[in-house]
Design a protein around this motif. Structure first.
Motif, PDB file in Angstrom:
ATOM      1  N   GLY A  30       0.834  -1.200   0.000  1.00 45.99           N
ATOM      2  CA  GLY A  30       0.000   0.000   0.000  1.00 45.99           C
ATOM      3  C   GLY A  30       0.870   1.251   0.000  1.00 45.99           C
ATOM      4  O   GLY A  30       2.093   1.186  -0.143  1.00 45.99           O
ATOM      5  N   ASP A  31       0.224   2.381   0.208  1.00 51.84           N
ATOM      6  CA  ASP A  31       0.917   3.662   0.096  1.00 51.84           C
ATOM      7  C   ASP A  31       2.090   3.742   1.064  1.00 51.84           C
ATOM      8  O   ASP A  31       1.912   3.667   2.274  1.00 51.84           O
ATOM      9  CB  ASP A  31      -0.059   4.798   0.395  1.00 51.84           C
ATOM     10  N   VAL A  32       3.275   3.931   0.518  1.00 54.88           N
ATOM     11  CA  VAL A  32       4.478   4.031   1.346  1.00 54.88           C
ATOM     12  C   VAL A  32       4.609   5.466   1.851  1.00 54.88           C
ATOM     13  O   VAL A  32       4.477   6.419   1.078  1.00 54.88           O
ATOM     14  CB  VAL A  32       5.728   3.600   0.550  1.00 54.88           C
ATOM     15  N   VAL A  33       4.820   5.617   3.154  1.00 55.56           N
ATOM     16  CA  VAL A  33       4.869   6.954   3.748  1.00 55.56           C
ATOM     17  C   VAL A  33       6.222   7.294   4.364  1.00 55.56           C
ATOM     18  O   VAL A  33       6.466   8.437   4.758  1.00 55.56           O
ATOM     19  CB  VAL A  33       3.764   7.139   4.819  1.00 55.56           C
ATOM     20  N   PHE A  34       7.096   6.302   4.474  1.00 56.11           N
ATOM     21  CA  PHE A  34       8.390   6.554   5.112  1.00 56.11           C
ATOM     22  C   PHE A  34       9.390   5.513   4.631  1.00 56.11           C
ATOM     23  O   PHE A  34       9.079   4.331   4.541  1.00 56.11           O
ATOM     24  CB  PHE A  34       8.246   6.456   6.637  1.00 56.11           C
ATOM     25  N   VAL A  35      10.581   5.990   4.313  1.00 60.93           N
ATOM     26  CA  VAL A  35      11.667   5.094   3.926  1.00 60.93           C
ATOM     27  C   VAL A  35      12.920   5.504   4.691  1.00 60.93           C
ATOM     28  O   VAL A  35      13.257   6.698   4.742  1.00 60.93           O
ATOM     29  CB  VAL A  35      11.945   5.167   2.406  1.00 60.93           C
TER      30      VAL A  35
END
Lengths: 119, 396
Positions: A30-35
């Motif tokens: 799903g939507d990635v918000v932090f890497v």
């Protein structure tokens, strides 16, 4: 392009291996918000947790697919984590690894084998 | 500890799974199952049912759409229960007051109120909505608790009422600033309703039980619909240009931004209503000096905490940076003293930042207090914050 059971893709670029996650993995996360990326010049061993990905659903790791040295990381993902969903197999690569012997890549799955894995 | 991608993807389910649902194995199908599949819903086990965690738009877009326009949620897994008086409505209201620290008797006809079943130690068995529908009380409880709630009500209320689980109706929630406009095209009379009003309104020759409420922080409606009519109603709502389907993933991020508790996470049998910051749900009539003070399970602890404050409090938390902090994350004071832990956390799409809530010791509960969260062995700075994280827009 080669694939790991951990849903990473590996692409040879000169003497380096570029590592990212597959479209299947990006969709499932799903939507990635932090890497969070590793430091460059870090020596890693196969199976080490090297990247943290947080999506709207969960936290997960990318494991080092091979022994080697992290020589470059994709800072664009830190500024724009959504790129992982937009272009997982292109501009959203995570890190580049220098390995001793590129022939170890032969042991990984090709596209057909990976497609069989994800059914 | 992190999870490898394969582990996460192999499990097929990324949303936190309810242990009961996993163990039960045979999951129930709800009235809208086929509709969810036709909409591309990704089905997961949740509280014993197959439920859509998201649709193709994804959690982020679904969340933002609900805040901008309107979203349709299938919440048919929740428990709907009718308490039908055997003798008098008043007797049922008073009996229900013996199960929760809430003013039931004072609720006017056509109105709904938030309630909490408490236990003998002042913890929370479940949170719920109840409505005065003239000749009976209508209760909506959490899916994971509904069997226990029905047993609890049956054990304690059967003298004064029949406890009737409503099993032939679905429950839809239509939420968002354009929910009224969308629903009014089908049922014009909803425009007269205000926040927490309930009404029985006709559609396609059948009765819908509608409340102007929800769990997203937005204006909106919850609609109890005969199961046979549920898909037609859902499709009619989805045909409205404002409306898109929203899964459980965005339901969770929406309620978190609104500062609302998720039972089993932010409140449970160990947390008191005072610790949880739910004192607004305890009306004057049930407090010391009120007309019907006390007389509910856990009275000793709850009354004492109302008077003196609780030892710990549920607070909002804003991590610095972009990394979300998740349920179970330990919290520390800057001097490394443990002060509490996170009970819900994630990314707030409308806040465009990570947000969380958790319990901390009283001395650390003021907004602005600097704390640290231990994530993967690293200390991340977090700030205690007021809630809601995103301002609510109820139509009062």
């Amino acid at each position: 392009m080669k694939y790991t059971k951990e849903h990473e893709w590996l692409r040879v670029e000169g003497d380096l291996v570029v590592v990212g996650i597959t479209e299947h993995a990006a969709t499932a996360l799903g939507d990635v918000v932090f890497v969070e990326l590793p430091e460059v010049e870090t020596m890693v061993a196969e199976g080490d947790e090297v990247v943290v990905i947080e999506s709207v659903k969960a936290a997960s790791d990318i494991l080092a697919p091979l022994d080697g040295e992290i020589v470059e990381v994709n800072q664009k993902l830190v500024d724009n984590p959504a790129l992982v969903n937009e272009d997982p197999t292109g501009s959203a690569w995570f890190f580049k690894l220098r390995v001793d012997d590129l022939s170890v890549l032969d042991a990984f799955m090709d596209e057909d084998e990976y497609n069989d894995l994800i059914g | 500890m992190g999870w490898g991608l394969a582990c996460l993807i192999g499990a097929g389910v990324i949303f936190r799974r309810n242990l009961g649902a996993v163990l039960a194995e045979d999951l129930d199908y709800l009235a809208l199952h086929d509709l969810h599949l036709s909409l591309g819903g990704k089905m997961v086990p949740f509280a014993g049912y197959h439920m859509p965690v998201q649709y193709p738009a994804g959690v982020m877009q679904e969340h933002l759409h609900c805040r901008a326009a309107a979203g349709l949620f299938d919440v048919s897994h929740m428990g709907q229960v009718i308490l039908r008086p055997k003798h008098s409505y008043q007797a049922v209201a008073l009996a229900l007051e013996a199960l929760m620290p809430v003013d039931v008797l004072g609720l006017a006809e056509g109105r709904q109120r938030y309630g909490l079943f408490t236990n003998e130690t002042g913890g929370i068995l479940d949170d719920l909505m109840f409505a005065n529908r003239g000749d009976h009380i209508f209760v909506v409880v959490n899916a994971a608790c509904k069997a226990a709630d029905i047993a609890h009500m049956t054990a304690h209320l059967s003298q004064v009422c029949e406890v009737i689980p409503v099993t032939d109706r679905g429950l839809l929630a239509l939420q968002g600033p354009q929910a009224e406009a969308a629903l009014a095209r089908l049922i014009p009379d909803v425009t007269a309703m205000r926040f927490m009003d309930v009404a029985v309104l006709g559609w396609q020759g059948q009765d819908l039980w509608i409340s102007r409420s929800g769990y997203t922080g937005e204006d909106g409606f919850e609609i109890s619909v005969p199961a046979s009519l549920a898909e037609a109603l859902a499709r009619a709502l989805l045909d409205q240009p404002e409306v898109m389907p929203i899964g459980l993933g965005a339901r969770d991020s929406l309620r978190l931004e609104a500062g609302l508790c998720l039972y089993g996470h932010d409140i449970d049998t160990t947390t008191s209503p005072v610790e949880a910051g739910l004192t607004w749900a305890i009306q004057k009539a049930r407090r010391t000096g009120g007309a019907r003070a006390g007389g509910f399970p856990g009275e000793a602890r709850i009354m004492a905490e109302l008077a003196e404050g609780a030892q710990r409090s549920r607070v909002g938390l804003r991590p610095q940076g972009r990394q979300p902090i998740r349920e179970g994350t330990p919290l520390f004071a800057p001097n490394a003293t443990p002060v509490g832990s996170v009970t819900s956390g994630g990314f707030g799409p409308s806040v465009a930042a990570p947000i969380a809530m958790g319990y901390v010791a009283r001395a650390f509960a003021s907004a602005g207090t600097a704390l640290e969260a231990e994530v993967r062995g690293k200390m991340l700075p977090v700030t205690v914050s007021d809630m809601p994280f995103h301002s609510t827009r109820y139509k009062r």
